[in-house]
Scaffold this motif. Structure first.
Motif, PDB file in Angstrom:
ATOM      1  N   VAL A 206      -4.436   9.005   1.848  1.00 44.08           N
ATOM      2  CA  VAL A 206      -4.928   7.634   1.647  1.00 44.08           C
ATOM      3  C   VAL A 206      -6.442   7.600   1.819  1.00 44.08           C
ATOM      4  CG1 VAL A 206      -4.912   5.281   2.565  1.00 44.08           C
ATOM      5  CG2 VAL A 206      -2.757   6.513   2.285  1.00 44.08           C
TER       6      VAL A 206
ATOM      7  N   CYS B  67      -4.161  -4.857   6.433  1.00 43.52           N
ATOM      8  CA  CYS B  67      -2.813  -4.655   6.962  1.00 43.52           C
ATOM      9  C   CYS B  67      -2.310  -5.921   7.659  1.00 43.52           C
ATOM     10  CB  CYS B  67      -2.798  -3.462   7.910  1.00 43.52           C
ATOM     11  SG  CYS B  67      -3.053  -1.886   7.037  1.00 43.52           S
TER      12      CYS B  67
ATOM     13  N   LEU C 208      -1.104   1.964  -4.235  1.00 49.14           N
ATOM     14  CA  LEU C 208      -2.286   2.814  -4.067  1.00 49.14           C
ATOM     15  C   LEU C 208      -2.730   3.412  -5.391  1.00 49.14           C
ATOM     16  CD1 LEU C 208      -1.300   4.623  -0.738  1.00 49.14           C
ATOM     17  CD2 LEU C 208      -3.161   2.963  -1.026  1.00 49.14           C
TER      18      LEU C 208
ATOM     19  N   ILE D 141      -8.361  -2.429   2.155  1.00 46.73           N
ATOM     20  CA  ILE D 141      -6.967  -2.578   2.574  1.00 46.73           C
ATOM     21  C   ILE D 141      -6.888  -3.523   3.765  1.00 46.73           C
ATOM     22  CG2 ILE D 141      -4.928  -1.410   3.511  1.00 46.73           C
ATOM     23  CD1 ILE D 141      -5.560   0.983   1.854  1.00 46.73           C
TER      24      ILE D 141
ATOM     25  N   GLU E  81      -1.126  -5.171   2.793  1.00 49.51           N
ATOM     26  CA  GLU E  81      -0.030  -4.326   3.276  1.00 49.51           C
ATOM     27  C   GLU E  81       0.626  -4.961   4.504  1.00 49.51           C
ATOM     28  OE1 GLU E  81       2.703  -1.764   4.512  1.00 49.51           O
ATOM     29  OE2 GLU E  81       1.821  -1.731   2.513  1.00 49.51           O
TER      30      GLU E  81
ATOM     31  N   ALA F  33      -1.375   2.049   5.844  1.00 52.23           N
ATOM     32  CA  ALA F  33      -1.117   2.213   4.416  1.00 52.23           C
ATOM     33  C   ALA F  33      -0.334   3.501   4.192  1.00 52.23           C
ATOM     34  CB  ALA F  33      -2.444   2.269   3.656  1.00 52.23           C
TER      35      ALA F  33
ATOM     36  N   VAL G 257      -6.099  -4.674  -1.241  1.00 53.83           N
ATOM     37  CA  VAL G 257      -4.697  -4.293  -1.069  1.00 53.83           C
ATOM     38  C   VAL G 257      -4.155  -4.971   0.187  1.00 53.83           C
ATOM     39  CG1 VAL G 257      -3.068  -2.385  -0.803  1.00 53.83           C
ATOM     40  CG2 VAL G 257      -5.171  -2.045  -2.132  1.00 53.83           C
TER      41      VAL G 257
ATOM     42  N   ALA H  23       0.827  -1.209   0.000  1.00 60.15           N
ATOM     43  CA  ALA H  23       0.000   0.000   0.000  1.00 60.15           C
ATOM     44  C   ALA H  23       0.857   1.252   0.000  1.00 60.15           C
ATOM     45  CB  ALA H  23      -0.950  -0.004   1.201  1.00 60.15           C
TER      46      ALA H  23
END
Length: 456
Positions: free
Chosen positions: A198, A211, A154, A209, A171, A176, A169, A149
């Motif tokens: 973001v 993480c 992005l 996203i 990450e 991110a 996404v 990310a």
């Protein structure tokens, strides 16, 4: 935290509040009046050289004319449709060697380019939209995995979402943003700007996203390849290069990027370990960022050492001037030879060998000298983290040097797998370049997915 190896060092003398004031904007934002005057200086060149040199192909003259005509929203859309991270790029892009260097005003009697970066920031900072300025195309029913990310990932995710695809996404870190969140000097991206950018980007919709997801750890490329319609690798360069010296793992010797990340994520700057005397080894913008931030935290003596001359430094002259203005000592023609440790095994300094050019080759002269230091920070470049390409499918990706090989449209040798940003061979380690890679890769992914659908 990686800076654990520095925990024995003292803390800054100033309070957190006082230190925070040393990390305000390096270049203050333009006022409306200043933006009006600056935009009036633009000649709106036909075939404008500033536009031609912009890695993300922003129509510079057009957005500046919009500012001049008081159409700030129009200017912002013109920027963001080409570069969705136009706000951060306006702050961190080396405009002095790109658009502003190409500006015709830079070469006339005035000798002062239009302040394109500052105007770009003005437009993005002052845009006011009722909703998100970009809307999504009808859903394609396809889902693409993006790994990383950072700016490349992005940018790719945003363009894919605009084209109607769903994007997940993955990450590795807890936030991110990539280098914008963790790797840029605090005085270049202030006020939590990376996070806000973001959030704005995600406003287009269709992007999730996740993480704490690490390729080569809890994520395998072969699984992503099987589960998603395409995969984009925006891995960045996560491993710091080694000096190759004994004592490199001693307490007090650290990668500059690890300290910068800790500084950027720190709520109380007064709690950071701070050496009174520090050495920074390197010649790029990260080395400058590291040295300047140590001085701003209150280090008494910071010495930046490079094995070649000033003209060979990858940090721009503008960055070198920032270092000098912050009383960083710049030493050239010296290469690290030994890490000096004290009786407790802690860093006490470094021995350097003087260098010279002989027949175009860099050689050691045999003459040495020592610099005392309580900590040493290496900023000699990053490389691809080998562990991230550990699974069987990832291991088949050819490399150029230590980077992933891709074609002109950012396709790897594996059909359906694309890559861009710092981790690929054409990368220039510029945020703006990574944004362009992500955008172009998204267009290639879209083209390839649509071609497959039509063929079916």
């Amino acid at each position: 935290m990686m800076i654990e190896s520095l925990k024995y060092l003292p803390r800054p003398l100033e309070s957190n509040g006082a230190l925070q004031r040393h990390f305000t904007d390096l270049a203050p934002a333009l006022t409306a009046r200043q933006a009006a005057i600056e935009s009036a200086r633009c000649l709106y060149c036909y075939d404008a050289p500033c536009t031609r040199i912009c890695p993300t192909e922003i129509d510079v003259a057009s957005f500046i004319r919009n500012i001049h005509d008081k159409n700030v929203n129009g200017a912002a859309v013109g920027i963001l449709k080409q570069n969705i991270l136009g706000g951060s790029c306006a702050r961190v892009c080396p405009t002095e060697i790109l658009c502003e260097d190409a500006c015709v005003r830079n070469h006339d009697a005035e000798g002062q380019p239009v302040r394109i970066g500052a105007l770009q920031r003005y437009a993005v900072d002052h845009m006011q939209f009722a909703g998100h300025p970009f809307s999504r195309a009808p859903s394609t029913g396809k889902t693409v995995a993006v790994v990383g990310a950072g700016p490349a990932g992005l940018s790719c995710a945003h363009r894919l979402a605009m084209l109607g695809h769903d994007v997940v996404v993955f990450e590795a870190r807890e936030k991110a943003g990539g280098l914008n969140e963790y790797g840029i000097a605090k005085y270049k991206l202030t006020d939590d700007f990376a996070r806000k950018e973001v959030e704005f980007l995600l406003g287009v919709g269709g992007i999730e996203i996740r993480c704490g997801q690490t390729l080569g750890g809890n994520l395998a490329l072969r699984d992503l390849h099987a589960r998603y319609d395409a995969v984009f690798l925006g891995l960045g360069l996560g491993a710091s290069r080694r000096l190759g010296l004994a004592g490199e793992d001693a307490p007090g010797l650290l990668a500059a990027v690890d300290y910068i990340a800790a500084l950027r994520q720190c709520d109380d700057l007064a709690a950071l370990p701070l050496p009174a005397r520090a050495i920074v080894v390197g010649a790029g913008n990260t080395a400058i960022d590291m040295a300047v931030q140590l001085k701003r935290l209150g280090a008494a003596e910071v010495t930046l050492v490079y094995r070649r001359g000033f003209e060979a430094m990858t940090a721009t002259l503008h960055e070198q001037d920032i270092a000098k203005a912050n009383q960083v000592r710049l030493l050239t023609w010296a290469q690290p030879q030994d890490v000096i440790l004290n009786s407790a095994g802690l860093v006490a300094g470094m021995r350097f060998e003087k260098t010279a050019l002989e027949g175009g080759r860099l050689v050691g002269t045999g003459a040495t000298f020592e610099v005392a230091a309580d900590a040493i920070f290496k900023a000699i470049g990053q490389s691809l983290d080998g562990a991230s390409l550990g699974d069987a499918l990832a291991a088949t990706l050819p490399r150029e040097g230590d980077k992933i090989a891709v074609d002109a449209r950012f396709r790897t040798i594996v059909p359906g797998v694309y890559a861009g940003g710092d981790c690929v061979a054409p990368g220039q380690d510029l945020t703006v370049q990574a944004v362009q890679h992500g955008k172009l890769a998204a267009l290639a992914i879209h083209h390839d997915i649509q071609s497959t659908v039509e063929a079916a």
